[in-house]
Design a protein around this motif. Structure first.
Motif, mmCIF file in Angstrom:
data_model
loop_
_atom_site.group_PDB
_atom_site.id
_atom_site.type_symbol
_atom_site.label_atom_id
_atom_site.label_comp_id
_atom_site.label_asym_id
_atom_site.label_seq_id
_atom_site.Cartn_x
_atom_site.Cartn_y
_atom_site.Cartn_z
ATOM 1 N N PHE A 28 0.727 -1.290 -0.007
ATOM 2 C CA PHE A 28 0.054 0.037 0.130
ATOM 3 C C PHE A 28 0.838 1.176 -0.080
ATOM 4 O O PHE A 28 0.458 2.331 -0.477
ATOM 5 N N VAL A 51 -8.957 1.661 -0.361
ATOM 6 C CA VAL A 51 -8.929 0.390 -0.985
ATOM 7 C C VAL A 51 -10.197 -0.476 -0.952
ATOM 8 O O VAL A 51 -10.580 -0.690 0.191
ATOM 9 N N ILE A 94 -3.342 -2.869 -6.087
ATOM 10 C CA ILE A 94 -2.365 -2.623 -5.006
ATOM 11 C C ILE A 94 -1.583 -4.127 -4.976
ATOM 12 O O ILE A 94 -0.343 -4.143 -4.894
#
Length: 235
Positions: A28, A51, A94
């Motif tokens: 991240f 996210v 991600i």
């Protein structure tokens, strides 16, 4: 807002396995560095981002085999008469995207954000066009956005954007990894219709949105630069 709150919740409910969760949390910071980079290159603060713990796909027809993976979305939210733009970043991006890809997609969504603010400032959001074809949406998407060169003062970031978005984003390596390590493991998936990405706000809602005059002025300057760049490219 904790950008990983929905991911943590999905992990706590055993929807996201430990190995995938750990990978996303570990990677991240790549997204965070991308957001910081975009803010520095544009001089504009990035919207709230979070996210989404699922693979987001879109199809023009529920019975169609044609679909597109949406690695990020720009979502306008009106809550308690307050307007906010939120950037939704898909967890698979991600987990499996290269640094340049992640930064390019975040920058692309930032251009969507600027275009959204431009339309709001000019009261142009009463009804946005809807296309049921993925290719047509890619074309209209590219023709409406600000020119990246008008917005970003970062040559490497601009190279990432032009390489990843020559005519709509497509990264076969990333898509293959997402299908293998996410879809084939039956991890969470969200299906949305293409028209769910359009924005429709009433005139009353638009009239209540307050934008800082300095921000509107900045948007107008970027719009003029974009127009100039497009004219020079044509002639």
């Amino acid at each position: 807002m904790d950008p990983l709150v929905r991911l943590k919740d999905a992990h706590a409910k055993n929807k996201i396995p430990d190995d995938v969760y750990d990978l996303i949390v570990k990677r991240f910071p790549i997204a965070v560095s991308g957001i910081n980079r975009i803010e520095k290159a544009s001089g504009i603060r990035y919207p709230i981002a979070y996210v989404e713990p699922s693979l987001v796909v879109s199809s023009p027809d529920p019975n169609s085999y044609q679909y597109g993976i949406l690695f990020a979305r720009t979502i306008p939210v009106v809550f308690d008469e307050k307007f906010q733009v939120v950037i939704q970043i898909s967890a698979p991006l991600i987990a499996y995207g290269l640094k340049g890809t992640i930064h390019a997609i975040l920058a692309h969504e930032f251009l969507h954000f600027l275009e959204l603010i431009r339309k709001i400032s000019k009261m142009e959001l009463l009804s946005d066009e809807i296309s049921g074809n993925l290719f047509e949406n890619v074309y209209s998407d590219e023709t409406r956005l600000f020119e990246p060169r008008a917005v970003f003062k970062d040559r490497t970031l601009l190279n990432h954007i032009t390489k990843k978005f020559p005519a709509g984003f497509r990264d076969f390596r990333l898509e293959d990894k997402v299908m293998k390590f996410w879809a084939d493991r039956n991890l969470p998936k969200s299906n949305i219709s293409l028209d769910a990405n359009t924005v429709k706000l009433s005139a009353e809602s638009l009239s209540k949105i307050k934008l800082a005059p300095a921000f509107i002025s900045k948007i107008e300057q970027l719009e003029q630069k974009s127009t100039k760049i497009r004219k020079n490219r044509l002639y």
